[in-house]
Design a protein around this motif. Structure first.
Motif, PDB file in Angstrom:
ATOM      1  N   PHE A  12      -4.066   3.422 -35.434  1.00  0.00           N
ATOM      2  CA  PHE A  12      -5.302   2.899 -34.839  1.00  0.00           C
ATOM      3  C   PHE A  12      -6.379   3.976 -34.811  1.00  0.00           C
ATOM      4  N   SER A  13      -5.999   5.201 -34.453  1.00  0.00           N
ATOM      5  CA  SER A  13      -6.971   6.294 -34.408  1.00  0.00           C
ATOM      6  C   SER A  13      -7.512   6.608 -35.798  1.00  0.00           C
ATOM      7  N   ARG A  14      -6.645   6.542 -36.802  1.00  0.00           N
ATOM      8  CA  ARG A  14      -7.076   6.845 -38.165  1.00  0.00           C
ATOM      9  C   ARG A  14      -7.984   5.761 -38.734  1.00  0.00           C
ATOM     10  N   ASP A  15      -7.640   4.501 -38.485  1.00  0.00           N
ATOM     11  CA  ASP A  15      -8.329   3.386 -39.129  1.00  0.00           C
ATOM     12  C   ASP A  15      -9.494   2.838 -38.319  1.00  0.00           C
ATOM     13  N   ARG A  16      -9.690   3.350 -37.117  1.00  0.00           N
ATOM     14  CA  ARG A  16     -10.758   2.830 -36.262  1.00  0.00           C
ATOM     15  C   ARG A  16     -12.122   3.082 -36.886  1.00  0.00           C
TER      16      ARG A  16
END
Length: 508
Positions: free
Chosen positions: A289-293
């Motif tokens: 989630f942190s990478r793709d946000r």
């Protein structure tokens, strides 16, 4: 170079550090104290009786937290459940009640193990925060309407987070032994009252502050264990190992750094490894989630994207943010090794977390909590702290008014240009505080903490340690420095010595 005036022979030196009274040294604190009777008197006793600094500050922190809960009453009573814009126009939004049902807690789903419906398949929070949320769900009764259960879930979380707020204030109060009243900066910070119950960040902030306290007491293993737990609750605490590496390198304290590093890794693994092995897909969700946000609210990348009309993809934002963080760490390293005196630990810790906040692709309002305790320890000046807090409060109001504008059919609220101004205020306020901290590092006589002759009260094994690796100005002192003179030796930087700097201008 310190003056030789007012030096004293070793036998005349005070036996312990003198408590620093902010109303004696800080003009803003002195002016503000008029509300409660005026500056601290000459004959007043500190740290005695029932109202010690720790107790007073803990009570103030709890009181301010309670005021923050009162500020959420319009949402608690109805705005979370009726309409989409009321929770924004009242500036009382919180993730907590919405995620009770949105992340399966209302249905008894187990975080990381049970798949969720919707766009996010698993809980997108680190493991220790997920455990905190799950405990709150266990304490939430199962009967009644969903609205009532969400209210109860928020109230249970608020009670648990209030404990974290009190721990945070106490840890900051005790970190600098002779400056306990600096903890009032945290206890009275308006941003803490406004944002503490938006999300669960204050759990990681309290653990990080407890870790800093243990490091200041010369306990690297305890520091590492608590920092590992803090990192298991939020990612940012791991950044504190970067300035610690630089300072331990300069002082040659490799054994202590290794102990702290192993402790942090061990504590993080103890929390994460069971979930990592038994529910790997759920465990990865936070990192995915942190990478793709996407570029999101409050970030400099959103400001650039809106002003230029250019879409910044998550991959590009991640790359830009990483490059800027690398540049910031290199600059931090140069500052750590070349400063005329070794920087204090919390000064570099504040700068590295501030760099992460400024370059990240999202800045949620509660992220200010990450910086509050470090700012109070790095630059304990009420003027500068309140300037920064004013900017953060304006941003807090700005984001909710912007969301009201975006979600209102009548477009009532703050338009895009106004929200962009709020982002700029947040960026400038944080940069201002960074500049003041860097100035204190380059000109130690301006540092409020060092003006009583202290070296690094939060440094633990670094406090008063000799340098073994320096460069730049630190390696090549000015040639016009005064030669050694006969007379009593000045132990500048020795804890407990008020030194010649006690008579300096309190304005810093």
């Amino acid at each position: 170079m310190p003056s030789l005036q007012k030096t004293r022979e070793p036998q005349d030196r005070p036996q312990g550090p003198r408590t620093v009274i902010p109303t004696h040294r800080d003009q803003v604190a002195a002016a503000g104290s008029e509300l409660i009777g005026g500056p601290f008197g000459r004959r007043a006793l500190t740290g005695r009786g029932q109202f010690t600094p720790v107790r007073v500050i803990a009570l103030v922190a709890i009181g301010m937290f309670a005021l923050g809960m009162v500020q959420k009453l319009p949402c608690y009573n109805w705005a979370w459940f009726r309409g989409t814009t009321s929770q924004y126009t009242h500036a009382c939004y919180s993730d907590i009640p919405h995620l009770f049902s949105g992340r399966g807690f209302a249905d008894g789903l187990v975080p990381y193990f049970d798949r969720l419906t919707g766009d996010i398949p698993f809980l997108e929070y680190p493991v220790l925060t997920g455990l905190f949320m799950e405990v709150a769900a266990w304490l939430t009764p199962g009967g009644g309407t969903m609205d009532h259960r969400e209210q109860t879930f928020w109230m249970v979380n608020a009670g648990m987070l209030m404990v974290c707020a009190a721990v945070l204030a106490v840890c900051v109060t005790r970190t600098h032994r002779n400056r306990p009243w600096d903890g009032l900066l945290v206890a009275l910070a308006p941003s803490v009252a406004l944002t503490a119950t938006i999300n669960w960040d204050i759990l990681a902030v309290a653990l990080t502050s407890a870790a800093v306290l243990l490091w200041s007491r010369g306990r690297p293993l305890g520091f590492g264990l608590l920092l590992g737990l803090a990192t298991a609750a939020k990612f940012y605490p791991i950044l504190l190992l970067v300035p610690l590496l630089l300072l331990c390198w300069r002082a040659g304290k490799w054994r202590e750094y290794g102990t702290a590093l192993l402790g942090a890794a061990g504590a993080w693994l103890v929390v994460n490894l069971p979930v990592m092995l038994m529910a790997p897909e759920g465990w990865k969700q936070f990192y995915l989630f942190s990478r793709d946000r996407n570029v999101d609210f409050g970030s400099v990348w959103l400001l650039v994207s809106q002003r230029t009309g250019t879409t910044i993809t998550p991959d590009k934002a991640n790359m830009y943010a990483l490059l800027l963080m690398v540049v910031a760490v290199v600059a931090l390293g140069f500052l750590a090794f070349s400063a005329p005196r070794r920087p204090r630990f919390v000064q570099l810790a504040f700068l590295v977390v501030a760099a992460f906040v400024l370059t990240n692709k999202v800045y949620s309002p509660q992220y200010v909590l990450w910086l509050v305790p470090l700012a109070a320890l790095a630059r304990p000046r009420w003027r500068d702290f309140l300037i920064w807090q004013a900017c953060e409060v304006m941003y807090f109001l700005g984001i909710w008014m912007y969301l009201a504008f975006m979600n209102s059919g009548s477009k009532q609220g703050l338009p895009v240009d106004g929200y962009q101004f709020a982002i700029v205020l947040h960026l400038l306020g944080t940069l201002y505080l960074c500049v003041m901290v860097v100035r204190d590092i380059l000109m130690p006589d301006k540092d409020p903490v060092r003006q009583d002759g202290s070296d690094d009260p939060s440094g633990g094994v670094l406090d008063g340690a000799e340098d073994v690796f320096v460069t730049g100005r630190a390696a090549h002192p000015a040639r016009h420095a005064a030669p050694a003179v006969e007379g009593p030796r000045v132990e500048w930087g020795t804890p407990g010595d008020p030194g010649p700097a006690t008579e300096r201008d309190p304005r810093g």
